[in-house]
Design an enzyme around this catalytic site. Structure first.
Site, mmCIF file in Angstrom:
data_model
loop_
_atom_site.group_PDB
_atom_site.id
_atom_site.type_symbol
_atom_site.label_atom_id
_atom_site.label_comp_id
_atom_site.label_asym_id
_atom_site.label_seq_id
_atom_site.Cartn_x
_atom_site.Cartn_y
_atom_site.Cartn_z
ATOM 1 N N THR A 257 0.863 -1.193 0.000
ATOM 2 C CA THR A 257 0.000 0.000 0.000
ATOM 3 C C THR A 257 0.891 1.232 0.000
ATOM 4 O O THR A 257 2.069 1.154 0.354
ATOM 5 C CB THR A 257 -0.865 0.086 1.276
ATOM 6 O OG1 THR A 257 -0.035 0.439 2.388
ATOM 7 C CG2 THR A 257 -1.579 -1.221 1.562
ATOM 8 N N ASP A 258 0.345 2.363 -0.350
ATOM 9 C CA ASP A 258 1.065 3.600 -0.069
ATOM 10 C C ASP A 258 0.857 3.912 1.418
ATOM 11 O O ASP A 258 0.069 3.266 2.103
ATOM 12 C CB ASP A 258 0.598 4.752 -0.975
ATOM 13 C CG ASP A 258 1.637 5.876 -1.004
ATOM 14 O OD1 ASP A 258 2.598 5.837 -0.193
ATOM 15 O OD2 ASP A 258 1.503 6.802 -1.817
ATOM 16 N N TYR A 259 1.563 4.926 1.879
ATOM 17 C CA TYR A 259 1.605 5.242 3.303
ATOM 18 C C TYR A 259 0.190 5.500 3.846
ATOM 19 O O TYR A 259 -0.441 6.497 3.502
ATOM 20 C CB TYR A 259 2.475 6.490 3.508
ATOM 21 C CG TYR A 259 3.031 6.617 4.898
ATOM 22 C CD1 TYR A 259 4.329 6.233 5.184
ATOM 23 C CD2 TYR A 259 2.244 7.119 5.923
ATOM 24 C CE1 TYR A 259 4.842 6.348 6.454
ATOM 25 C CE2 TYR A 259 2.754 7.224 7.204
ATOM 26 C CZ TYR A 259 4.059 6.836 7.461
ATOM 27 O OH TYR A 259 4.567 6.945 8.730
ATOM 28 N N GLY A 260 -0.276 4.569 4.643
ATOM 29 C CA GLY A 260 -1.573 4.786 5.302
ATOM 30 C C GLY A 260 -2.795 4.623 4.426
ATOM 31 O O GLY A 260 -3.886 5.057 4.802
ATOM 32 N N THR A 261 -2.659 4.007 3.268
ATOM 33 C CA THR A 261 -3.852 3.934 2.418
ATOM 34 C C THR A 261 -4.867 2.900 2.923
ATOM 35 O O THR A 261 -6.015 2.928 2.506
ATOM 36 C CB THR A 261 -3.527 3.612 0.942
ATOM 37 O OG1 THR A 261 -2.877 2.354 0.864
ATOM 38 C CG2 THR A 261 -2.669 4.674 0.306
#
Ligand code: BGC
Length: 734
Positions: A257-261
């Site tokens: 995932t991207d950061y915190g997605t």
């Protein structure tokens, strides 16, 4: 490998499997990672698969020891960072690198970055960023390769090959991560984290090619985008991750995932709570969670409750372990960590030389009236503007372990070349980078901004007085580096007002005026283009920006870059891009009922592919060796374009070839870049560039998303940029 992995998986608890899917962010300062005991404990407990934010052998080694020596199964960690345009030696920002139109050069920069990154204990980078964008307001255009899918695809593949070298087990190979999948470059209004929506036809024909190219070049991992795709956040989008990426494209690596997605699936409004978010992400094909720890906290329970399929967890875990295996980490988890080789491998003379070469080749000469450039040593030259001496901005955003204090400013490079006496070179600050108090306050800390004690009018007046004594004036202006990058969007993409005021004051002196730009996106430069004599776009040029600028400004090297994104005249034109459709009533300057604005023309100020050099080229019309290609026969035709250097210096030209499909089952763009060739031509000489057109180059996705070429008439358009083209026609016949 499969036997090894089968055995390992059979010995793992469910919690340990989720541990492999957990990417922890740790803070980092120069002396080492700021770790809390929890991180150590989590690693020891087998609850961590990868770490972002720790580098240098002394920082990474202890973490790997926790994993290998103290966790039950001793599975090594991945160590990631955003090595986007260099690790310690910082190359020009990717948008600048793309302007070299030189994928091999870009590959070499990625290779050098991988060598430095692996020397510092990293084995995974969050690059290449391959998001096509037609949105110069969007700050992240600085990280990508611009607006064109063909060039974007070539650069994406080159970067993957530079990082991974087709063999991840080599000590200096770095696992690539293609991002941000998908369509992150098309946010509405050019505002980061905003909604994206487009037809599949547009996705397939205009946006997806670079991701697909990176995947077929072997990229080992893919990062999901923050945005939604067809109403479903990318991280939870089964169609995107399973059907398109894995099934259609055959991607065998893992998805992070991207950061915190993961939690943001809830914010998007696509999951009611964290359980739903976790289930939807894993079921959709996301393998590893960056930063939220939802997988590690809730995953095992959700499997026990029957809401998550154990087989999906196994498959995700296997994909992560496969990457570790391919990197050779099971054979040697301390690969690159046994000895600190960084002193021998970072910021070495060859890498600095490459940074200088890359900076030179990324610069784009946008305008050069009366041959104002190159400058001549011995001229009285005033250098003015805040970016003459600033170092911080040179390395731009996403500069990983880059130390801005190692970046050589233009002023330092000038002083090095000419000494400080008798050279005829003078300096004046001219203006602040940003004066507007609110904007200044936003950027002051991160950009280390300073304001002069002198009032703006006094700064300008001093520069104008100094200009009166000079033969030529060079103003170095643009953006502070944090005016582009993630979450750095602008609604007005002109030069900050007081910078333009400085140019106006300099213009009044009547002296030849050169504008050197450092910035991370296309800018609106209508006033500048009408009023200054020469404009050199230097982007954020990296560690060796200053020396590279001296090379180009004084003609030791000629600029050869070409824009990879259109520069609009006015923000109101956005999106303005070269490969648009014809529409039903194409633009006519005086045609009332045609597609146009009353106040601004349709075309950009500087088109895609534009870039001048220190000599002139005349390109002849394209000639074809035949006028038809027979479909399905492997047939091809050749296109010859004579290129004459009509100036008095030897020089390099990038000859561009575009194709237009005149009529098809779905409408096709007015032109699409299909090939280009960089040629060196001696002054006064003519060289003929020969391109080959095959049926493959005529293919597109039709309404059923089938990739095919349809018979009919085509135009082949060749020239020096996307707006100055000459045409020939041919047919594809059955
Ligand atoms: C960015 C990614 C980056 C990640 C890790 C995110 O905010 O969107 O491009 O790789 O952070 O630093």
């Amino acid at each position: 490998m499969q036997k090894f992995l089968d055995d390992l998986l059979s010995r793992m608890t469910l919690e340990e499997k989720f541990g492999q899917l957990n990417l922890l962010a740790v803070g980092f300062d120069i002396t080492g990672p700021i770790l809390n005991n929890q991180v150590d404990e989590k690693i020891r407990a087998g609850r961590v698969g990868a770490i972002i934010g720790a580098y240098t052998v002394s920082a990474v080694r202890p973490l790997q020891e926790f994993a290998v020596r103290q966790s039950r199964l001793g599975i090594p960690l991945l160590f990631a960072c955003d090595v986007v345009h260099g690790q310690r030696t910082i190359f020009p920002i990717p948008l600048g690198l793309s302007a070299s139109w030189n994928p091999e050069l870009v590959r070499r920069t990625a290779r050098a970055a991988a060598d430095e990154a692996t020397a510092e204990g990293l084995n995974w980078t969050y690059s290449p960023m391959v998001d096509i964008s037609r949105e110069p307001r969007w700050g992240r255009v600085m990280e990508g390769a611009g607006e064109d899918p063909h060039l974007g695809a070539l650069i994406a593949a080159a970067m993957v090959s530079g990082y991974q070298q087709d063999d991840l087990s080599k000590p200096d190979s770095l696992l690539a991560c293609v991002k941000h999948f998908a369509l992150y470059g098309a946010p509405e209004g050019g505002r980061d984290y905003n909604t994206v929506d487009m037809s599949r036809l547009r996705m397939f024909n205009e946006y997806l090619a670079p991701y697909a190219a990176a995947v077929s070049a072997g990229a080992g991992s893919v990062m999901t985008a923050f945005n939604e795709v067809e109403g479903v956040p990318a991280t939870a989008n089964r169609w995107l991750l399973r059907e398109l990426l894995r099934q259609r494209w055959g991607f065998g690596g893992f998805v992070v995932t991207d950061y915190g997605t993961l939690p943001e699936i809830i914010t998007h409004g696509a999951a009611a709570d964290r359980d739903e978010a976790t289930v939807s992400a894993l079921a959709a094909g996301t393998d590893m969670d960056m930063a939220s720890e939802f997988f590690i906290t809730d995953g095992a329970r959700l499997v026990k409750e029957g809401r998550l399929a154990a087989a999906d967890v196994d498959a995700a875990c296997r994909r992560v372990l496969t990457a570790k295996y391919q990197l050779g980490l099971f054979q040697n988890p301390f690969k690159n960590l046994d000895r600190d080789t960084a002193p021998l491998r970072v910021l070495t003379p060859d890498k600095l030389q490459l940074a200088r070469e890359a900076a030179v080749k990324s610069m784009v000469l946008l305008r050069n009236e009366r041959r104002t450039l190159p400058l001549t040593a011995g001229q009285k030259i005033l250098f003015t503007g805040p970016l003459v001496a600033r170092q911080r901005d040179l390395i731009g955003a996403w500069s990983a372990g880059g130390d801005w204090q190692r970046a050589v400013s233009l002023r330092a490079a000038l002083e090095q070349k000419f000494g400080d006496t008798g050279s005829g070179i003078t300096f004046a600050q001219g203006c602040n980078l940003i004066d507007d108090p609110a904007y200044f306050a936003k950027l002051e800390k991160s950009c280390l901004l300073e304001k002069s004690a002198q009032a703006p009018a006094a700064l300008r007046a001093a520069a104008a007085r100094a200009a009166a004594d000079a033969d030529v004036v060079v103003a170095v202006l643009g953006e502070a580096f944090k005016m582009s990058g993630e979450a750095c969007c602008r609604a007005d993409i002109g030069l900050p007002p007081q910078q333009r005021e400085l140019l106006k004051a300099l213009k009044l002196t009547g002296k030849p005026l050169v504008l050197v730009l450092m910035n991370g996106r296309p800018l609106t430069l209508e006033w500048e283009a009408a009023n200054v004599d020469a404009i050199l776009e230097a982007w954020f040029p990296g560690t060796q920006g200053g020396p590279a600028l001296v090379d180009v400004l004084f003609g030791d090297a000629a600029p050869t870059g070409k824009l990879t994104m259109s520069f609009p005249r006015h923000v109101g034109q956005i999106p303005v891009y070269y490969n648009h459709k014809n529409g039903n009533r194409p633009y006519q300057e005086n045609g009332w009922f045609t597609s146009r604005y009353q106040d601004v023309p349709n075309d950009p100020l500087f088109p895609f592919g534009h870039g001048l050099t220190y000599t002139d080229f005349t390109l002849g019309a394209p000639t074809l060796d035949k006028t038809a290609i027979v479909s399905g026969s492997g047939d091809a035709l050749t296109v010859s374009v004579p290129v004459t250097n009509t100036g008095s210096r030897d020089g390099t030209e990038t000859v561009q070839l575009y194709i237009r499909d005149m009529a098809a089952s779905v409408t096709r763009p007015v032109k699409e870049l299909k090939d280009f060739r960089q040629v060196f031509v001696r002054a006064g000489e003519t060289l003929t560039v020969v391109f080959t057109i095959s049926e493959e180059m005529l293919k597109f996705y039709n309404a059923d998303l089938r990739y095919l070429a349809e018979p009919g008439e085509f135009q082949v358009l060749t020239g020096s940029d996307s707006a100055r083209l000459q045409c020939a026609t041919f047919r594809l016949v059955q």
